[in-house]
Design a protein around this motif. Structure first.
Motif: not given
Length: 427
Positions: A238-246, A334-336, A345-349
């Motif tokens: 959203a801030d215009g920076s590249p999204a590399k980890n999707i 952050v996905l839970k 369990r995971y908390e993946n950013e």
């Protein structure tokens, strides 16, 4: 005043997406008179908004160009855009349809030059790009739109912008006095091909689509990846920076008694396809993680799935994501949840989350012009009670493009049989 020449041997096709266009062309090319009604300003539907098809990763523009040429060359086909069916009366072989035509404010003189668009200053959210960009108040919906005619947004009618658009047109194509009108005509059979719409991601509250700017849907991601889309093919946050980890979340709102009951069939393949977009835009810097219940790569798609599975830049986590929160420091989602392979369990950013929202049929039983048999998932059933009305494409089920085209051809044949019987009895 628009005039439609039709008889009770005419076939009415409602919806001008890939299914409706296919049904209309197949019927018209057998010699039947066909009237195609489409509510958008152009035909082609959601297929025009795709960047590539799976599994060959080819471009829809090729097939669209062929169908557009077929439509232009066939005198049996009448296309009404910015039009909606408001009523159908009668029975198989003898229907009367009423169609509301909204004003385009641009007539057939239009050459598609774009002078009107350059003249106006008002901008609006671009529907074609799912609101991710802006369009002018005088606009061509997309570069391959058929008909290749501009549209004047009704919001600028009565303003200086509208007068500027009119003054800029050298061929007198801008007609600011156009009015809404209704036309009625006969038809012997109806093919209902109103297609699908993406499930409303706002309803999936645990995923925060309405709250987190770096959570988007798969249809938005499709437009983002297109070089002709709102970001020029760059995959951005959203801030215009590249999204590399999707992250890609499967079954977002599908196979869920609180949302859509059905499996939409295409979502798994669409995500597998979209991992290629990540590689295309970012190379080995682009990392994709697919959170899934199970991968449904039916029929000939298994090989495509295995190719993605072997890509070291793509990871698979077998899990129904429980919730998404936002890291307020950097805006990362952050996905839970729980990985069911190992039950940890995971908390993946991630930089960006793409929700694989399902296909919701665009069939509204409450406003349907005649009694129709619709199943609990909202699709039209192939029931004898429907008379001479036949569902095509995603009005009948959740289908990919290939199956939608096949199914639409079958619907056209059934409609042809009805009007042939009418012709036989009158002969």
């Amino acid at each position: 005043m628009t005039e439609v020449i039709a008889t009770n041997q005419t076939i009415l096709v409602v919806g001008g997406g890939i299914s409706g266009l296919t049904a209309a062309l197949e019927a018209a090319e057998t010699g039947k008179q066909v009237v195609l009604v489409e509510k958008r300003p152009y035909v082609g539907g959601r297929v025009t908004q795709l960047y590539k098809y799976f599994p060959k990763l080819c471009y829809p523009t090729c097939g669209l160009e062929i169908n557009q040429r077929r439509a232009k060359m066939n005198p049996n086909l009448t296309i009404l855009t910015m039009a909606e069916v408001t009523d159908i009366q009668g029975e198989a072989g003898n229907y009367t349809a009423s169609v509301k035509l909204s004003p385009r404010y641009v007539n057939d003189n239009c050459t598609g030059c774009g002078d009107c668009g350059k003249a106006v200053t008002a901008e609006f959210d671009d529907e074609y790009n799912y609101g991710m960009g802006k369009r002018k108040g005088a606009y061509l919906p997309h570069r391959m739109a058929h008909p290749q005619q501009y549209v004047i947004d009704p919001a600028i009618i009565g303003t200086d912008d509208a007068e500027k658009a009119k003054a800029a047109c050298k061929v007198n194509a801008v007609d600011l006095d156009m009015q809404e009108e209704t036309v009625s005509f006969k038809a012997g059979a109806v093919v209902w091909a109103t297609g699908w719409q993406p499930y409303d991601a706002n309803k999936i509250q645990p995923y925060g689509y309405d709250r987190f700017s770096n959570v988007i849907t798969n249809v938005e991601f499709e437009r983002m990846a297109d070089p002709n889309g709102p970001t020029g093919g760059k995959i951005l946050r959203a801030d215009g920076s590249p999204a590399k980890n999707i992250a890609f979340i499967q079954c977002a709102g599908s196979r869920d008694k609180n949302h859509l009951l059905h499996c939409s069939r295409i979502c798994c393949m669409a995500t597998l396809k979209q991992t290629h977009y990540v590689q295309e835009a970012l190379g080995d810097e682009g990392k994709s993680t697919i959170y899934y219940i199970d991968i449904r790569a039916i029929d000939r798609f298994e090989e495509f799935y295995q190719t993605v599975r072997e890509n070291p830049n793509v990871s698979f986590i077998k899990s129904k994501v429980a919730s998404i929160v936002e890291n307020r420091a950097n805006g990362n989602p952050v996905l839970k949840g729980v990985d069911t392979e190992g039950y940890h369990r995971y908390e993946n950013e991630h930089d960006l989350v793409v929700l694989a929202v399902g296909m919701q049929p665009s069939v509204d039983k409450a406003s349907f012009p005649v009694d129709i048999v619709i199943n609990e998932e909202g699709f039209i059933e192939p029931a004898s009670e429907n008379g001479g009305i036949f569902a095509a494409g995603c009005s009948s089920d959740a289908l990919d493009v290939n199956r939608a085209v096949q199914q639409a051809t079958g619907a056209a044949l059934r409609a042809i049989q009805v009007v042939n019987r009418v012709a036989g009895t009158e002969g």
